[in-house]
Design a protein around this motif. Structure first.
Motif, PDB file in Angstrom:
ATOM      1  N   PHE A   1      22.465  57.273   3.856  1.00 14.39           N
ATOM      2  CA  PHE A   1      22.895  57.439   2.469  1.00 14.39           C
ATOM      3  C   PHE A   1      22.260  58.680   1.838  1.00 14.39           C
ATOM      4  CE2 PHE A   1      23.169  56.664  -2.082  1.00 14.39           C
ATOM      5  CZ  PHE A   1      24.507  56.318  -2.189  1.00 14.39           C
TER       6      PHE A   1
ATOM      7  N   LEU B   1      21.272  61.492   3.248  1.00 18.48           N
ATOM      8  CA  LEU B   1      21.897  62.743   3.700  1.00 18.48           C
ATOM      9  C   LEU B   1      23.314  62.896   3.163  1.00 18.48           C
ATOM     10  CD1 LEU B   1      20.533  62.901   7.310  1.00 18.48           C
ATOM     11  CD2 LEU B   1      20.407  64.755   5.678  1.00 18.48           C
ATOM     12  N   ALA B   2      24.050  61.763   3.134  1.00 13.86           N
ATOM     13  CA  ALA B   2      25.437  61.841   2.652  1.00 13.86           C
ATOM     14  C   ALA B   2      25.492  62.056   1.141  1.00 13.86           C
ATOM     15  CB  ALA B   2      26.195  60.576   3.028  1.00 13.86           C
ATOM     16  N   SER B   3      24.356  61.961   0.477  1.00  9.75           N
ATOM     17  CA  SER B   3      24.354  62.240  -0.968  1.00  9.75           C
ATOM     18  C   SER B   3      23.395  63.384  -1.292  1.00  9.75           C
ATOM     19  CB  SER B   3      23.978  60.978  -1.756  1.00  9.75           C
ATOM     20  OG  SER B   3      22.723  60.504  -1.341  1.00  9.75           O
ATOM     21  N   SER B   4      23.189  64.238  -0.272  1.00 11.07           N
ATOM     22  CA  SER B   4      22.250  65.338  -0.466  1.00 11.07           C
ATOM     23  C   SER B   4      22.978  66.535  -1.100  1.00 11.07           C
ATOM     24  CB  SER B   4      21.678  65.713   0.910  1.00 11.07           C
ATOM     25  OG  SER B   4      21.042  66.928   0.841  1.00 11.07           O
TER      26      SER B   4
ATOM     27  N   LEU C   1      23.745  69.870   0.816  1.00  9.51           N
ATOM     28  CA  LEU C   1      24.674  69.828   1.948  1.00  9.51           C
ATOM     29  C   LEU C   1      26.138  69.915   1.530  1.00  9.51           C
ATOM     30  CD1 LEU C   1      22.982  67.203   4.295  1.00  9.51           C
ATOM     31  CD2 LEU C   1      23.199  69.640   4.631  1.00  9.51           C
TER      32      LEU C   1
END
Lengths: 169, 434
Positions: B54, B56-59, B62
């Motif tokens: 979560f 990384l997917a909300s970083s 990115l």
């Protein structure tokens, strides 16, 4: 089996559409914020929208990525392996992928329940974090379903949908 | 069993899984999850999986990945890359080897709009190979130029390779992007030099194309102006401190959409496919990154990076010797490992050693990405070579591999120049505003 494939393809197509919409939201939000900032009117909560739509973009594309054979692998020895071994590897890696995404969905689901309990939310817009974690779980489960079905198809019929000409709806 | 022994077993298992064609991300997930479970307990692995996926997917940083990919996809699908090629052709097409040089310059321009080497090779291959065939270019030179030119996509910003390096090593994406500009131009120039030398030695390899008149040249440039404007806006915006890399990526994607809408080349079908293609590529890259954040803690827990660091320290070598050894390892690994997988697997081990020796992490990043680039055209798994083969199915693979050799040598020359003059990479990031 055909019915299951149709259902899977529609779900995969739907999650990719959700991801694509997330990407549009992402572009629109950041652009609006950048232009607004030049006029002293940045978009309130732009970062909240950005990071939460990014979750949807990332996991929205996972199922279609697998359907199109988009995961990177080292195929150095593929041609040296006998066809049966290649088939076993293809089915096995699809099972492994399904197991990984189910585990991931389960882990994030547990985390979402904690987020809900603690009322965790984004900084400005107060968007509940759990919403996006549940969305992540759902999209991960769609990916796992697509992979599991692919494994069954390879095992029973030898058909690998990643090699189909029409990737997905 | 000691942590180091567990780590070594994990690395061996990972290599076996990779050779068995298990997707890189899945193999890293499995080994990372089981390794952490063995060293720190199953609940630790489970919690890490939940938090890292979560987080990384909300970083926010990115977010550049899907936006720059979208920009490249729209550019490729709407034929903007053709205009870049035409402008380059107008500039150098009528000299010996000019079509191949135009391909390289076009690839460099496309690379500045797309973070992907594969997209660069594919798009330019479709545009340029037919043209070079028509003028009786040697297939070795034409396919080699496309395969090598495509690799510029990973060095010239925006580059997915730099984003992954930045995330894994906690460096600034903006600084890395800028650090790639001058080495990218240097490499592009050396590629053109290689073509010129080949055509001096073997003139039949690259006959000159027809001359273009001044009005034709002017028209070709005018058509390319909006594309060059987007490049200037994004990279110049980052350099001038007007935009963060994320803002630049959105501005670039928005500008490309506007231009193609205005030119009526962006249809709904193309737009939807560009969006879908972008989320799919984002998923590929992000899954590897999430998997990297599973396997890296395992490697750290196993103390393997520390052991390797102590071993290298014990050798008593200087920073340049260590750097050379590491780059040599990358060159060897690049011949059979996929570039991103190689980054993810090796950086946790090499990066602490490199920074511990006082080597600039941005400079190191450029050198590493350059060696990744070499891997893209190195046999037996040079990805770009296979991409070119898919566009030119009648050309034997051996011929394409022979064609990339001069360019591969130029990449090596670039590495040597960059190792001797780090300021080529560091000048722009050090002068960056903000």
């Amino acid at each position: 089996m055909d019915l299951l494939r149709t259902i899977a393809d529609r779900l995969i197509g739907l999650s990719a559409t959700v991801g694509s919409l997330g990407l549009l939201v992402l572009v629109g939000t950041i652009l609006y914020d950048v232009i607004g900032s030049q006029f002293g009117r940045p978009l309130y909560g732009a970062l909240d929208i950005t990071i939460m739509s990014f979750v949807i973009v990332v996991f929205g594309g996972m199922a279609l990525c697998d359907r199109r054979g988009g995961h990177i692998s080292v195929d150095l020895l593929e041609r040296r392996f006998p066809p049966l071994l290649n088939r076993i590897i293809d089915a096995g890696s699809a099972v492994l992928g399904a197991a990984i995404f189910v585990t991931l969905a389960w882990a994030v689901y547990e985390s979402a329940r904690i987020s809900e309990m603690l009322n965790l939310s984004t900084n400005l817009l107060r968007l509940p974090k759990a919403w996006f974690q549940y969305a992540l779980c759902t999209l991960a489960l769609v990916t796992a379903f697509g992979m599991a079905l692919r494994a069954v198809e390879i095992a029973l019929t030898g058909r690998d949908v990643r090699r189909d000409e029409t990737p997905s709806r | 069993m000691t942590g180091t022994a567990t780590g070594l077993i994990g690395i061996a298992a990972l290599m076996i899984l990779l050779m068995l064609r298990i997707p890189v991300a899945f193999a890293m997930f499995l080994v990372g999850f089981l390794g952490i479970s063995a060293l720190n307990g199953m609940s630790s692995a489970f919690n890490l999986l939940a938090s890292e996926s979560f987080t990384l997917a909300s970083s926010p940083e990115l977010v550049v990945i899907p936006l720059f990919i979208l920009m490249g996809n729209i550019t490729a699908a709407t034929g903007m890359s053709r205009q870049l090629y035409d402008a380059a052709y107008a500039l150098v097409g009528s000299i010996r080897g000019g079509l191949a040089s135009a391909t390289i310059i076009g690839c460099g321009g496309f690379a500045a709009l797309s973070g992907s080497s594969v997209a660069s090779a594919l798009t330019m291959g479709q545009v340029a190979l037919d043209q070079m065939d028509r003028f009786k270019y040697s297939q070795r030179l034409s396919t080699g130029a496309v395969a090598a030119g495509g690799t510029l996509g990973i060095l010239i910003p925006p580059s997915t390779g730099f984003v992954i390096y930045a995330i894994l090593t906690e460096q600034s994406i903006g600084r890395l992007f800028l650090a790639g500009v001058l080495p990218g131009i240097l490499l592009l120039t050396l590629f053109v030099l290689a073509i010129t030398l080949i055509c001096i030695i073997r003139p039949e390899f690259g006959p000159p194309g027809p001359r273009t008149s001044l009005p034709e040249k002017t028209l070709a440039f005018l058509k390319a102006v909006p594309i060059l404007g987007v490049i200037a806006l994004t990279i110049g915006g980052i350099y001038g401190g007007f935009f963060s890399p994320v803002e630049a990526s959105a501005v670039g994607a928005g500008a490309v959409m506007l231009i193609t809408l205005f030119r009526r080349t962006l249809t709904l079908r193309i737009f939807i496919e560009a969006l879908r293609g972008s989320v799919v590529t984002t998923a590929t890259v992000m899954l590897i990154l999430i998997a990297a954040h599973m396997i890296n803690p395992f490697l750290a827990l196993s103390h393997i990076p520390t052991a390797v660091g102590l071993f290298i320290d014990g050798l008593g070598l200087g920073p340049m010797a260590v750097l050379s050894i590491i780059l040599l390892i990358y060159l060897v690994l690049g011949t059979f490992l996929e570039g991103f997988a190689m980054l993810v697997l090796t950086l946790p081990i090499f990066f602490p050693i490199v920074t511990g020796m006082g080597i600039d992490p941005i400079w190191f990043g450029v050198l590493v990405v350059l060696t990744l680039e070499m891997g893209l055209i190195s046999p037996p798994v040079g990805l770009n070579v296979f991409i070119v083969k898919s566009v030119a199915p009648k050309v034997p693979l051996s011929e394409i591999f022979l064609g990339v050799i001069p360019f591969w040598i130029m990449m090596l020359v670039t590495i040597i120049i960059l190792m001797s003059f780090p300021q080529i990479a560091l000048m722009l990031p050090n002068a960056m505003k903000n």
